[in-house]
Scaffold this active site. Structure first.
Site, PDB file in Angstrom:
ATOM      1  N   ASN A 101       0.849  -1.192   0.000  1.00  0.00           N
ATOM      2  CA  ASN A 101       0.000   0.000   0.000  1.00  0.00           C
ATOM      3  C   ASN A 101       0.883   1.240   0.000  1.00  0.00           C
ATOM      4  O   ASN A 101       1.958   1.244   0.597  1.00  0.00           O
ATOM      5  CB  ASN A 101      -0.886   0.011   1.258  1.00  0.00           C
ATOM      6  CG  ASN A 101      -1.817   1.211   1.293  1.00  0.00           C
ATOM      7  OD1 ASN A 101      -2.432   1.562   0.279  1.00  0.00           O
ATOM      8  ND2 ASN A 101      -1.938   1.853   2.449  1.00  0.00           N
ATOM      9  N   HIS A 103       0.869   4.957   1.277  1.00  0.00           N
ATOM     10  CA  HIS A 103       0.115   5.759   2.246  1.00  0.00           C
ATOM     11  C   HIS A 103       0.765   7.135   2.374  1.00  0.00           C
ATOM     12  O   HIS A 103       1.985   7.227   2.562  1.00  0.00           O
ATOM     13  CB  HIS A 103       0.081   5.058   3.607  1.00  0.00           C
ATOM     14  CG  HIS A 103      -0.737   5.802   4.608  1.00  0.00           C
ATOM     15  ND1 HIS A 103      -2.122   5.827   4.562  1.00  0.00           N
ATOM     16  CD2 HIS A 103      -0.374   6.601   5.644  1.00  0.00           C
ATOM     17  CE1 HIS A 103      -2.572   6.587   5.544  1.00  0.00           C
ATOM     18  NE2 HIS A 103      -1.541   7.074   6.208  1.00  0.00           N
ATOM     19  N   SER A 130       4.762   6.670   2.567  1.00  0.00           N
ATOM     20  CA  SER A 130       5.310   5.365   2.953  1.00  0.00           C
ATOM     21  C   SER A 130       4.752   4.289   2.039  1.00  0.00           C
ATOM     22  O   SER A 130       3.565   4.310   1.703  1.00  0.00           O
ATOM     23  CB  SER A 130       4.904   5.014   4.392  1.00  0.00           C
ATOM     24  OG  SER A 130       5.246   6.039   5.300  1.00  0.00           O
ATOM     25  N   ASP A 139      -2.916   0.227   7.881  1.00  0.00           N
ATOM     26  CA  ASP A 139      -1.692   1.021   7.729  1.00  0.00           C
ATOM     27  C   ASP A 139      -0.623   0.672   8.770  1.00  0.00           C
ATOM     28  O   ASP A 139       0.142   1.542   9.201  1.00  0.00           O
ATOM     29  CB  ASP A 139      -2.020   2.531   7.794  1.00  0.00           C
ATOM     30  CG  ASP A 139      -2.954   2.961   6.678  1.00  0.00           C
ATOM     31  OD1 ASP A 139      -2.914   2.355   5.598  1.00  0.00           O
ATOM     32  OD2 ASP A 139      -3.740   3.911   6.894  1.00  0.00           O
TER      33      ASP A 139
HETATM   34  C1  GAR Z   1      -1.888   9.009  -3.030  1.00  0.00           C
HETATM   35  O1  GAR Z   1      -1.340  10.182  -2.501  1.00  0.00           O
HETATM   36  C2  GAR Z   1      -1.848   7.883  -2.022  1.00  0.00           C
HETATM   37  O2  GAR Z   1      -0.766   7.952  -1.143  1.00  0.00           O
HETATM   38  C3  GAR Z   1      -3.140   8.090  -1.280  1.00  0.00           C
HETATM   39  O3  GAR Z   1      -4.070   8.477  -2.256  1.00  0.00           O
HETATM   40  C4  GAR Z   1      -3.384   9.176  -3.297  1.00  0.00           C
HETATM   41  C5  GAR Z   1      -3.796   8.556  -4.611  1.00  0.00           C
HETATM   42  O4  GAR Z   1      -3.392   9.361  -5.677  1.00  0.00           O
HETATM   43  N1  GAR Z   1      -3.539   6.899  -0.621  1.00  0.00           N
HETATM   44  C6  GAR Z   1      -4.256   6.886   0.499  1.00  0.00           C
HETATM   45  O5  GAR Z   1      -4.668   7.895   1.045  1.00  0.00           O
HETATM   46  C7  GAR Z   1      -4.524   5.498   1.053  1.00  0.00           C
HETATM   47  N2  GAR Z   1      -5.013   5.586   2.390  1.00  0.00           N
HETATM   48  P1  GAR Z   1      -3.365   8.783  -7.158  1.00  0.00           P
HETATM   49  O6  GAR Z   1      -4.744   8.186  -7.436  1.00  0.00           O
HETATM   50  O7  GAR Z   1      -3.113   9.985  -8.009  1.00  0.00           O
HETATM   51  O8  GAR Z   1      -2.271   7.783  -7.238  1.00  0.00           O
END
Ligand code: GAR
Length: 173
Positions: A101, A103, A130, A139
């Protein structure tokens, strides 16, 4: 690669996979949102896509359909790249050690949602991102890589999220 939205991390994974010597390829992009922008990107890159809205389905049924699509695609690892669904324990346990994942925080800080707003509100000098192994506890699995990014005085959760994404896109070999 499982996504729920823009899919910019998935795109970074796809392009990293095109560099000679990259040890993986992306065989499927799947989403709980048929409108996720990342699906159209993946399709135009010639990658198989799958989507199934989660509304109206139990978590177990939705997870089972996602897992079936992953297996049918021949994937041996799963990356949750902005996949905004909690997965059932059974799904996670079957892929333990093979599910990652991304995060947007410096874990163990700020598990869960609104990581950027919480980091700003706490007055932290840095936020970050991370990559960790997924375990049934949210997480909380082993962290494999982290990048810290500064929080600037003018930052809002949105501007910080953008800077964190820039760092995230450098995570993929
Ligand atoms: C990313 O910043 C990722 O770290 C976060 O969502 C965004 C997705 O962006 N993930 C979380 O919050 C998971 N809990 P993307 O769709 O442009 O890759």
């Amino acid at each position: 690669v499982l996504i729920s939205g823009a899919g910019t991390n998935m795109a970074a994974l796809v392009y990293a996979s095109r560099i000679t010597g990259c040890p993986y390829e992306v065989v499927l992009v799947a989403s709980n949102d048929p409108e996720a922008a990342g699906l159209a990107f993946a399709a135009s890159e010639g990658i198989a896509i799958f989507s199934l809205p989660h509304r109206g389905l139990t978590r177990a049924d939705h997870d089972a359909a996602m897992e079936a699509a992953v297996r049918q695609a021949g994937a041996d690892h799963i990356v949750l790249a902005g996949y905004m669904r909690i997965l059932s324990d059974g799904f996670v346990e079957r892929w333990e050690g093979r599910m990652l994942n991304i995060h947007p925080s410096l874990l163990p800080k700020y598990k869960g949602l609104d990581t950027h707003g919480r980091a700003i509100a706490a007055g932290d000098s840095h936020a970050g991102t991370s990559v960790h192994l997924v375990t049934p506890e949210l997480d909380a699995g082993e962290v494999l890589a982290q990048i810290a990014v500064p929080i600037t005085p003018a930052d809002t959760p949105e501007t910080l999220a953008e800077r964190v994404k820039l760092a995230e896109h450098q995570l993929y070999p």
